[in-house]
Write a protein that holds these residues in place. Structure first.
Motif, mmCIF file in Angstrom:
data_model
loop_
_atom_site.group_PDB
_atom_site.id
_atom_site.type_symbol
_atom_site.label_atom_id
_atom_site.label_comp_id
_atom_site.label_asym_id
_atom_site.label_seq_id
_atom_site.Cartn_x
_atom_site.Cartn_y
_atom_site.Cartn_z
ATOM 1 N N ARG A 1 13.026 3.817 0.753
ATOM 2 C CA ARG A 1 12.804 4.593 -0.471
ATOM 3 C C ARG A 1 11.345 5.026 -0.627
ATOM 4 O O ARG A 1 11.044 5.948 -1.393
ATOM 5 N N TYR A 2 10.440 4.350 0.090
ATOM 6 C CA TYR A 2 9.020 4.696 -0.002
ATOM 7 C C TYR A 2 8.543 5.549 1.166
ATOM 8 O O TYR A 2 7.344 5.789 1.305
ATOM 9 N N GLY A 3 9.462 5.965 2.025
ATOM 10 C CA GLY A 3 9.084 6.790 3.168
ATOM 11 C C GLY A 3 8.660 6.014 4.382
ATOM 12 O O GLY A 3 7.912 6.518 5.231
ATOM 13 N N VAL A 4 9.134 4.765 4.494
ATOM 14 C CA VAL A 4 8.746 3.888 5.596
ATOM 15 C C VAL A 4 9.962 3.572 6.458
ATOM 16 O O VAL A 4 11.004 3.169 5.932
ATOM 17 N N HIS B 1 0.833 -1.211 0.000
ATOM 18 C CA HIS B 1 0.000 0.000 0.000
ATOM 19 C C HIS B 1 0.863 1.254 0.000
ATOM 20 O O HIS B 1 0.624 2.184 -0.784
ATOM 21 N N TRP B 2 1.874 1.292 0.856
ATOM 22 C CA TRP B 2 2.725 2.472 0.935
ATOM 23 C C TRP B 2 3.544 2.668 -0.336
ATOM 24 O O TRP B 2 3.754 3.802 -0.773
ATOM 25 N N ARG B 3 4.009 1.584 -0.927
ATOM 26 C CA ARG B 3 4.737 1.702 -2.194
ATOM 27 C C ARG B 3 3.831 2.288 -3.274
ATOM 28 O O ARG B 3 4.259 3.164 -4.047
ATOM 29 N N GLU B 4 2.592 1.820 -3.323
ATOM 30 C CA GLU B 4 1.644 2.341 -4.313
ATOM 31 C C GLU B 4 1.418 3.834 -4.119
ATOM 32 O O GLU B 4 1.397 4.606 -5.082
#
Length: 304
Positions: free
Chosen positions: A191-194, A138-141
């Motif tokens: 890289r996805y802000g996690v 979900h976060w990558r999307e």
């Protein structure tokens, strides 16, 4: 209610009782909207009940917070997917995943059954991977769609996972795996802000009540070092926007003590520059051991 997690949406697994319940309550106090997941199983994983999750939700609402209950099995692919979808459906977003669910099947290795091994590995290790997998997708999307992501994952290891624990080979192996999973996830998802961190808590719960039964608050002190509520402030901070600079770390927490666990590192080395002969290896290993620090003892191991 408002605090350092104001407006954030949080999933806490295994949040019907013990440490997980205290996480959920603290997140609510800090302004988060909470999805309280709990299968409602017994100490050793038997049975199923929606009661514990609902009771935690009612307690949060009585405090003026917002929460919904979820009874999905986090070690089931579809169940973990439904859990993430519930957060999105109920509150429109997901900011924090706290993986906490678990149970024990303690046994010495020579007596442990295949089922006891499989069930503990499943609920702890697979039960961490699956919610993480669905939340991360979900976060990558969102990130690839150009939306800002400031998400957090807090996994739950144990001192048994860091140092080992006699009579808990299955549990220790699962909790050690969670540390490695945490490190890999931190490297992959940054890289996805996690951010992804882990805790190794010590507190009195259904799983540890026999160990810590005698460890109560000192008379007159008013402070119970084994109260599971002591763990929650660290987890709430790790779930907040303030912790964006911290990832891939493991924190031990007990009572009023927070410490940073220092895991495996490359130690002393000898390079022969050529293949070793078996007869040479003994002296080489003796030299390496002489330079290295003594390992921490396994919990419950007898002194040499």
């Amino acid at each position: 209610m408002g605090g350092i997690c104001d407006g954030r949406v949080v999933i806490v697994t295994g949040a019907g009782r013990g440490i997980g319940r205290e996480h959920a309550l603290e997140f609510a106090r800090q302004g988060a909207q909470v999805v309280v997941n709990d299968l409602g199983a017994g100490r050793e994983g038997a049975g199923r009940s929606g009661g514990p999750a609902l009771e935690a939700v009612e307690e949060i609402r009585a405090l003026g917070g917002q929460a919904v209950a979820n009874n999905d099995d986090v070690a089931d692919w579809d169940g973990a997917a439904r859990l993430v979808k519930m957060a999105l459906s109920a509150y429109g977003r997901l900011d924090v995943l706290v993986n906490n669910a678990g149970f024990v099947r303690d046994r010495m290795l020579v007596s442990m059954t295949e089922q006891e091994w499989d069930e503990v590995i499943r609920v702890h290790l697979k039960g961490h991977f699956l919610p993480l997998r669905h939340a991360a997708a979900h976060w990558r999307e969102r990130s690839k769609a150009g939306e800002p992501v400031n998400a957090r994952v807090i996994n739950t290891s144990s001192g048994a996972g860091l140092l080992g624990s006699v009579g808990q080979g299955n549990y220790a192996a699962a909790k050690a795996g969670i540390v490695a999973l945490t490190q890999v996830a931190a490297a992959e998802l940054g890289r996805y802000g996690v951010t992804v961190n882990a805790i190794a808590p010590a507190a009195r719960t259904r799983m540890t009540e026999e160990v810590f039964a005698a460890t109560m608050a000192k008379p007159g002190s008013g402070f119970d070092a084994m109260d599971p509520a002591n763990v929650a402030p660290l987890v709430a901070w790790l779930g907040s926007a303030e912790s964006a600079h911290v990832t891939g770390r493991v924190f031990e927490v007990e009572g009023g003590v927070i410490s940073l666990a220092d895991g495996w590192r490359h130690g002393p080395r000898i390079d022969k520059g050529a293949r070793w002969e078996p007869a040479e290896v003994g002296d080489a290993v003796a030299g390496l051991l002489a330079e290295a620090a003594e390992p921490e003892p396994v919990y419950g191991a007898s002194s040499p």
